[in-house]
Design a protein around this motif. Structure first.
Motif, short mmCIF file in Angstrom:
data_model
loop_
_atom_site.label_atom_id
_atom_site.label_comp_id
_atom_site.label_asym_id
_atom_site.label_seq_id
_atom_site.Cartn_x
_atom_site.Cartn_y
_atom_site.Cartn_z
N LEU A 100 15.85 -78.80 39.15
CA LEU A 100 14.72 -79.36 38.41
C LEU A 100 14.14 -80.59 39.07
CD1 LEU A 100 16.31 -79.19 34.85
CD2 LEU A 100 14.80 -77.51 35.91
N SER B 144 10.40 -76.55 37.55
CA SER B 144 11.30 -75.91 38.50
C SER B 144 11.12 -76.58 39.85
CB SER B 144 10.97 -74.43 38.62
OG SER B 144 11.58 -73.87 39.75
N PHE C 66 19.22 -75.77 31.43
CA PHE C 66 18.31 -76.82 31.90
C PHE C 66 18.51 -78.14 31.15
CE2 PHE C 66 15.27 -73.22 33.17
CZ PHE C 66 15.72 -73.23 34.48
#
Length: 178
Positions: free
Chosen positions: A13, A72, A109
Motif C-alpha cells: 500500500l 495499491s 489491508f
C-alpha cells in the motif's frame, strides 16, 4: 495542497494525499450501505461528497488531523481512506479512523494501514495516545483493533443517535509505549 505531505508505504500500500480525482471513489465509499453501516458520515450525492473532500484538504491546514487516500502500491487503485482527526497536540492524542471500499475487505489491508498511521502519529507528530470510537455492534472493526493491540477501555452506552436509534460506542486506545 501541501508540498511536503507525508507519504506512508507498506509492502502493498501507499497512503498519499487526497487529490480532486478521488472524489468519485470517496462518494462510492461513503454512500455504500455496507461501508456506512457503522461509519458516522454518509453522502447521498456526489455534490455532497465534496464536503468530505474539502474536510480532507482543510483538516491538516487547521492542524486538527490528517487523512490519507489508501491506494495499491502496484496499480495506484484507490482502496479506501484512513487518518487522524480531533488531534490535540497539548494532550498528545488523536482519534484514528479508516474505511475501505467493500471489494477490498478481507484482504488484510487494514492491518497494514493502522500500523502506518500509528507509527506516523507516535514518531512524527509525537502523540502519546490514539483513540478509536467503534459502534458496539461492529465486531469486525473491534477484532482488528484487538489484533493490533488496541485496548478496549469501556463502552459509552446509548451515547449517540443514528438512524433514529440509540447506539453505543466502544472506546479503544493505543498508547505510544504499547
Amino acid at each position: 495542497m501541501k508540498n511536503n505531505f507525508p507519504i506512508l508505504e507498506s509492502e502493498r500500500l501507499i497512503l498519499r494525499q487526497f487529490i480532486e480525482s478521488d472524489l468519485e471513489n470517496v462518494f462510492k465509499g461513503l454512500s455504500h450501505p455496507e461501508v456506512i453501516k457503522y461509519y458516522g458520515i454518509s453522502f447521498k450525492t456526489l455534490e455532497e461528497s465534496k464536503q468530505q473532500m474539502a474536510w480532507f484538504f482543510n483538516l491538516e491546514k487547521s492542524e486538527k488531523g490528517i487523512w490519507w487516500a489508501v491506494c495499491s502500491k502496484t496499480t495506484g487503485e484507490f482502496l479506501g481512506a484512513g487518518g487522524l482527526n480531533d488531534l490535540c497536540k497539548i494532550n498528545k492524542k488523536a482519534e484514528i479512523g479508516f474505511w475501505l471500499l467493500p471489494e477490498n475487505w478481507g484482504k488484510g489491508f487494514i492491518t497494514e494501514i493502522i500500523p502506518l498511521i500509528c507509527n506516523y502519529a507516535f514518531n512524527s507528530i509525537g502523540l502519546n495516545r490514539l483513540e478509536a470510537f467503534v459502534e458496539s455492534e461492529n465486531t469486525n472493526c473491534k477484532k482488528v483493533l484487538a489484533k493490533l493491540n488496541f485496548t478496549l477501555e469501556d463502552t459509552m452506552k446509548d451515547c449517540e443517535i443514528k438512524n433514529d436509534q440509540r447506539i453505543s460506542l466502544d472506546i479503544y486506545s493505543k498508547l505510544n509505549n504499547q
